[in-house]
Design an enzyme around this catalytic site. Structure first.
Site, short mmCIF file in Angstrom:
data_model
loop_
_atom_site.label_atom_id
_atom_site.label_comp_id
_atom_site.label_asym_id
_atom_site.label_seq_id
_atom_site.Cartn_x
_atom_site.Cartn_y
_atom_site.Cartn_z
N LYS A 241 57.78 46.83 40.25
CA LYS A 241 57.68 48.29 40.13
C LYS A 241 56.29 48.74 40.56
O LYS A 241 55.30 48.10 40.22
CB LYS A 241 57.95 48.75 38.70
N ASP B 54 59.53 70.81 20.10
CA ASP B 54 58.77 70.79 21.34
C ASP B 54 58.00 72.10 21.47
O ASP B 54 58.53 73.15 21.09
CB ASP B 54 59.71 70.60 22.55
N GLY C 75 55.40 57.64 23.37
CA GLY C 75 54.63 58.54 24.22
C GLY C 75 53.22 58.11 24.50
O GLY C 75 52.73 58.23 25.63
N GLN D 276 61.56 61.44 28.92
CA GLN D 276 61.51 60.29 28.02
C GLN D 276 62.17 60.61 26.68
O GLN D 276 62.87 59.78 26.10
CB GLN D 276 60.06 59.85 27.80
N ARG E 148 65.11 52.61 30.70
CA ARG E 148 64.78 51.38 29.98
C ARG E 148 63.92 51.66 28.76
O ARG E 148 64.00 50.96 27.76
CB ARG E 148 64.15 50.35 30.90
N SER F 200 56.11 51.10 21.40
CA SER F 200 56.34 50.55 22.73
C SER F 200 55.36 51.15 23.72
O SER F 200 55.17 52.37 23.76
CB SER F 200 57.77 50.87 23.18
#
Length: 319
Positions: free
Chosen positions: A67, A159, A223, A138, A110, A290
């Site tokens: 990638k 948001d 994020g 995301q 993913r 993550s």
């Protein structure tokens, strides 16, 4: 030499979220078992920006991909996105290119799948209320993955751009057996009753007070990806059992953990492999952090190519 070209729409059509979750399950298991060759990403700077190069090869399944993510700050003035990503799938037996695909959609897919896997392994089985911070690309895949693994009754979307939250809420409401979507809700009130909390923003300060979490809450944060960014406060991190995608990656890049001086309990791949337990009690608070692992890209890209071949998606070019 033939290569399949896949657009963002092709990528999404080729790989449903349920199959994406299984692909990243395999990727994380191999990664934590030492069965993935994932070199440190390299950075190539030019006068105008930087390109990040991230290869990965999974030894058990043979998934092999590269990638490239480019970040060019002047692009918006040219009508182009600041960040772009592309993925090249290679044949592990010959090194020949097999597919070239949009990397932005693959990354979102993913990353969402990783959050879905975490919710599957760590959220309570009776989780029904979710809170989502963010309403971008995301955030959308985080929500779709959570709906894949838990029959949620209620979702609160928070948001700073109301129109973005409304668009995402409207999409959710088109689903069969759609949950109730709440907008414009006080974040503190929503967090206090949530079973699952997902954060997919670019925040540099915490989104909520960890003292509000009820026992048994599961939190996912995807994020923040630099030491200066922070979505999840130290209170949450220190109350929770911390599970990560990569110890090395999160210790170097995850501001949520660095600022809290956190102790990492396990990699999610260790839970997949059975060398570390999943949720250990109904009262346990869990936090999955993550920052992304190239092994996810390789596994997801291989699954996309399989789906594209099955559905005859994309365009085959003879080089």
């Amino acid at each position: 030499m033939k290569i399949r070209i896949l657009t963002a729409r092709d990528v999404e059509a080729a790989l449903p979220m349920g199959k994406a979750i299984e692909a990243v399950r395999s990727a994380f298991g191999q990664f934590s078992a030492g069965q993935a060759n994932v070199p440190l990403r390299s950075r190539f700077h030019t006068d105008k920006g930087v390109s990040l190069i991230m290869p990965a090869h999974l030894k058990q399944t043979g998934d092999f991909a590269l990638k490239v993510v480019s970040i060019y700050g002047d692009n918006p003035a040219k009508g182009l996105p600041t960040v772009t990503a592309t993925v090249l799938v290679l044949d592990p037996e010959t090194g020949m290119p097999r597919a070239f695909m949009d990397g932005d959609s693959l990354t979102a897919l993913r990353t969402g799948a990783a959050g879905g896997l975490a919710a599957d392994l760590l959220a309570r089985k009776d989780a029904r209320r979710a809170v989502l911070f963010g309403a971008g690309v995301q955030a959308r895949t985080q929500l779709m993955a959570a709906l894949e693994v838990r029959p949620l009754d209620e979702i609160t979307i928070i948001d700073p751009v109301p129109a973005a939250a409304e668009r995402l809420g409207a999409e959710v409401e088109t689903r069969e057996k759609a949950p109730v979507v709440k907008l414009g809700v006080d974040p503190s009130a929503a967090v206090a009753t949530a079973d699952i909390i997902m954060a997919a923003t670019t925040a540099t300060t915490p989104l909520f007070d960890g003292n509000l979490l009820k026992p048994g809450t599961h939190v996912t944060g995807v994020g923040s990806f630099t030491p200066d960014m922070q979505e999840i406060d130290a209170v949450t991190v220190n109350r929770a059992r911390v599970v990560v995608d990569s110890r090395e990656g999160c210790q170097a890049e995850a501001g949520d953990l660095i600022k809290a001086n956190a102790t990492i309990d396990a990699e999610i791949g260790e839970i997949v492999n059975g060398t570390s337990p999943g949720r250990q009690s109904d009262d346990e608070i869990t936090f999955f952090k993550s920052v992304g692992v190239a092994a996810q890209d390789a596994a997801a890209a291989a699954a996309v190519l399989d789906g594209a071949q099955e559905k005859n998606l994309g365009q085959i070019i003879d080089l």
